[in-house]
Design a protein around this motif. Structure first.
Motif, mmCIF file in Angstrom:
data_model
loop_
_atom_site.group_PDB
_atom_site.id
_atom_site.type_symbol
_atom_site.label_atom_id
_atom_site.label_comp_id
_atom_site.label_asym_id
_atom_site.label_seq_id
_atom_site.Cartn_x
_atom_site.Cartn_y
_atom_site.Cartn_z
ATOM 1 N N LEU A 1 0.831 -1.212 0.000
ATOM 2 C CA LEU A 1 0.000 0.000 0.000
ATOM 3 C C LEU A 1 0.863 1.260 0.000
ATOM 4 O O LEU A 1 0.597 2.205 -0.758
ATOM 5 C CB LEU A 1 -0.931 0.002 1.213
ATOM 6 C CG LEU A 1 -1.992 -1.104 1.288
ATOM 7 C CD1 LEU A 1 -2.866 -0.904 2.516
ATOM 8 C CD2 LEU A 1 -2.845 -1.145 0.029
ATOM 9 N N TYR A 2 1.872 1.284 0.847
ATOM 10 C CA TYR A 2 2.709 2.482 0.921
ATOM 11 C C TYR A 2 3.761 2.507 -0.188
ATOM 12 O O TYR A 2 4.056 3.553 -0.763
ATOM 13 C CB TYR A 2 3.393 2.559 2.281
ATOM 14 C CG TYR A 2 4.351 3.730 2.414
ATOM 15 C CD1 TYR A 2 3.942 5.031 2.092
ATOM 16 C CD2 TYR A 2 5.659 3.544 2.841
ATOM 17 C CE1 TYR A 2 4.808 6.103 2.201
ATOM 18 C CE2 TYR A 2 6.545 4.614 2.956
ATOM 19 C CZ TYR A 2 6.108 5.891 2.636
ATOM 20 O OH TYR A 2 6.977 6.951 2.733
ATOM 21 N N GLY A 3 4.316 1.358 -0.525
ATOM 22 C CA GLY A 3 5.397 1.323 -1.505
ATOM 23 C C GLY A 3 4.947 1.505 -2.935
ATOM 24 O O GLY A 3 5.740 1.910 -3.790
ATOM 25 N N ALA A 4 3.654 1.221 -3.224
ATOM 26 C CA ALA A 4 3.160 1.338 -4.597
ATOM 27 C C ALA A 4 1.940 2.235 -4.716
ATOM 28 O O ALA A 4 1.441 2.456 -5.818
ATOM 29 C CB ALA A 4 2.838 -0.055 -5.152
ATOM 30 N N GLY A 5 1.428 2.746 -3.599
ATOM 31 C CA GLY A 5 0.307 3.683 -3.652
ATOM 32 C C GLY A 5 -1.007 3.056 -4.049
ATOM 33 O O GLY A 5 -1.870 3.723 -4.636
ATOM 34 N N LEU A 6 -1.210 1.783 -3.717
ATOM 35 C CA LEU A 6 -2.447 1.110 -4.108
ATOM 36 C C LEU A 6 -3.597 1.471 -3.175
ATOM 37 O O LEU A 6 -3.399 1.796 -2.004
ATOM 38 C CB LEU A 6 -2.260 -0.410 -4.078
ATOM 39 C CG LEU A 6 -1.811 -1.081 -5.379
ATOM 40 C CD1 LEU A 6 -0.453 -0.544 -5.817
ATOM 41 C CD2 LEU A 6 -1.762 -2.596 -5.199
ATOM 42 N N GLN B 1 0.240 10.886 -11.115
ATOM 43 C CA GLN B 1 -1.078 10.569 -11.651
ATOM 44 C C GLN B 1 -1.105 9.162 -12.242
ATOM 45 O O GLN B 1 -2.035 8.384 -11.990
ATOM 46 C CB GLN B 1 -1.471 11.583 -12.720
ATOM 47 C CG GLN B 1 -2.809 11.275 -13.396
ATOM 48 C CD GLN B 1 -3.034 12.094 -14.664
ATOM 49 O OE1 GLN B 1 -2.190 12.890 -15.058
ATOM 50 N NE2 GLN B 1 -4.172 11.902 -15.307
ATOM 51 N N GLU B 2 -0.087 8.834 -13.031
ATOM 52 C CA GLU B 2 -0.029 7.506 -13.648
ATOM 53 C C GLU B 2 0.109 6.408 -12.601
ATOM 54 O O GLU B 2 -0.525 5.358 -12.688
ATOM 55 C CB GLU B 2 1.159 7.443 -14.621
ATOM 56 C CG GLU B 2 0.990 8.304 -15.860
ATOM 57 C CD GLU B 2 -0.144 7.824 -16.743
ATOM 58 O OE1 GLU B 2 -0.375 6.594 -16.796
ATOM 59 O OE2 GLU B 2 -0.816 8.653 -17.377
ATOM 60 N N LEU B 3 0.939 6.655 -11.593
ATOM 61 C CA LEU B 3 1.166 5.642 -10.561
ATOM 62 C C LEU B 3 -0.075 5.408 -9.711
ATOM 63 O O LEU B 3 -0.349 4.276 -9.294
ATOM 64 C CB LEU B 3 2.342 6.062 -9.672
ATOM 65 C CG LEU B 3 3.712 6.071 -10.353
ATOM 66 C CD1 LEU B 3 4.750 6.718 -9.458
ATOM 67 C CD2 LEU B 3 4.138 4.649 -10.716
ATOM 68 N N LEU B 4 -0.840 6.469 -9.462
ATOM 69 C CA LEU B 4 -2.053 6.340 -8.658
ATOM 70 C C LEU B 4 -3.241 5.833 -9.469
ATOM 71 O O LEU B 4 -4.226 5.363 -8.903
ATOM 72 C CB LEU B 4 -2.415 7.686 -8.030
ATOM 73 C CG LEU B 4 -1.461 8.234 -6.965
ATOM 74 C CD1 LEU B 4 -1.934 9.598 -6.490
ATOM 75 C CD2 LEU B 4 -1.348 7.282 -5.778
ATOM 76 N N GLY B 5 -3.166 5.976 -10.792
ATOM 77 C CA GLY B 5 -4.284 5.548 -11.624
ATOM 78 C C GLY B 5 -5.419 6.536 -11.663
ATOM 79 O O GLY B 5 -6.573 6.167 -11.888
ATOM 80 N N HIS B 6 -5.112 7.826 -11.441
ATOM 81 C CA HIS B 6 -6.143 8.861 -11.532
ATOM 82 C C HIS B 6 -6.502 9.122 -12.989
ATOM 83 O O HIS B 6 -5.616 9.250 -13.832
ATOM 84 C CB HIS B 6 -5.656 10.164 -10.900
ATOM 85 C CG HIS B 6 -5.606 10.127 -9.409
ATOM 86 N ND1 HIS B 6 -4.853 10.999 -8.656
ATOM 87 C CD2 HIS B 6 -6.236 9.316 -8.513
ATOM 88 C CE1 HIS B 6 -5.010 10.731 -7.367
ATOM 89 N NE2 HIS B 6 -5.841 9.712 -7.264
ATOM 90 N N ALA B 7 -7.790 9.234 -13.279
ATOM 91 C CA ALA B 7 -8.221 9.525 -14.646
ATOM 92 C C ALA B 7 -7.927 10.970 -15.019
ATOM 93 O O ALA B 7 -7.688 11.285 -16.179
ATOM 94 C CB ALA B 7 -9.708 9.232 -14.797
ATOM 95 N N SER B 8 -7.939 11.868 -14.027
ATOM 96 C CA SER B 8 -7.749 13.282 -14.291
ATOM 97 C C SER B 8 -6.599 13.825 -13.447
ATOM 98 O O SER B 8 -6.452 13.466 -12.276
ATOM 99 C CB SER B 8 -9.036 14.057 -13.974
ATOM 100 O OG SER B 8 -8.818 15.453 -14.014
#
Length: 331
Positions: free
Chosen positions: A162-167, A281-288
């Protein structure tokens, strides 16, 4: 088809296709249930799809007004702020709009009324990350509270991830053993909100923790859940949340120290370390990108530091003072 049946079909689609969390589905079921209850009384019977297509803005405003009045009259032990009521109204409106978009796509029921309703303005909630020190020690400390060796190895791997990859917690718990196929290469495929796929890099420490868990996994077949509970089924989010709650209470941390706060910590600490917003943004998977930009608002000190060091006209500028509405804060 009656509206209630259409709602259930939509909720099933949300859970299956959009991979919405159980909490989101439950909240939407509650909100749409309130709407249908009002409209049934308002129209003199449960509406069908054709009736939903004929609803006017005035009908929907009447529902929102009814809910506002009902909430204000309902006795409660909690203090409900004006912003809290606005958030409830905004969530109900969001659920209604999502449902009507589904009706248009699935059944051809076009009704612009939900989109014409004005959304209430709410204050943006800023992320509340853990400190670097607390985020780094959380996985090992949470694991130490487990009653079994197997549970300790699992919990350390989960919270490291969770912390190391931001899932998101749901993303981590949805993983199957087969998803670790590329973990040895330091990459992990994640399916996030809206079915959006992304590849996240894994730090060596995270890979080590995941491999340690895979070695003691009770049944590591490819289609088995990666993180399992005591009975061998998929580990449930409330169990993970309780484990972190026990740790934060012992560590004297606030109630904001949740599994999702580790995702906030990942993004905040990446930003502080110099990562750009697009990468985060890419790492978190945010659309915007606007969703990711909230982390800059949460860290005025870092934002102004970057501004002073990056802008060619800022050479030799003194420290600035930022006013937060209550008192000046020197940055």
């Amino acid at each position: 088809m009656k509206a209630g049946e259409a709602v259930e079909t939509w909720l099933e689609w949300m859970a299956r296709e959009r991979r919405s969390s159980m909490r989101t589905v439950a909240a939407y079921r509650h909100d749409l249930g309130l709407a249908l209850g009002f409209l049934t009384d308002h129209l003199g019977g449960e509406p069908d799809l054709a009736a939903l297509g004929k609803l006017k803005v005035a009908d929907l405003r009447a529902w929102l007004a009814h809910e506002t009045a009902r909430t204000e009259q309902k006795p409660t032990r909690r203090v409900v702020t004006t912003d809290g009521r606005a958030r409830s109204r905004a969530r109900r409106l969001s659920a209604l709009r999502s449902f009507f978009r589904y009706l248009a796509e699935r059944y051809g029921i076009e009704n612009p009324a939900p989109q014409l309703l004005a959304a209430p303005k709410t204050r943006k909630r800023l992320p509340r990350p853990l400190s670097r020190e607390d985020a780094l020690k959380a996985p090992e400390d949470i694991a130490a509270l487990s009653h079994t060796t197997e549970g300790a190895v699992r919990d350390e791997a989960l919270f490291m991830l969770l912390y190391g990859a931001g899932l998101r917690i749901g993303e981590a718990l949805d993983l199957d053993c087969r998803d670790l196929g590329g973990a040895g290469d330091g990459l992990l495929r994640i399916v996030g909100k809206g079915g959006r796929e992304r590849i996240v890099p894994l730090l060596p420490a995270v890979v080590t923790a995941l491999e340690a868990w895979r070695r003691v996994h009770p049944a590591p077949s490819p289609d088995a859940p990666l993180f399992t509970g005591v009975r061998g089924g998929r580990l449930q989010a409330p169990v993970a949340r309780r484990a972190m709650q026990t740790w934060r209470e012992q560590a004297g941390l606030s109630s904001s120290a949740t599994p999702h706060a580790l995702r906030h910590s990942f993004a905040t600490h990446m930003l502080e370390g110099g990562a750009d917003l697009r990468s985060i943004q890419e790492l978190l998977g945010h659309a915007s990108l606007s969703t990711t930009q909230v982390y800059t608002l949460a860290d005025e000190r870092h934002l102004l530091s970057v501004w002073r060091s990056a802008h060619p006209m800022a050479g030799g500028m003194p420290e600035a003072t930022v006013t937060d509405g209550k008192a000046g804060k020197k940055i």
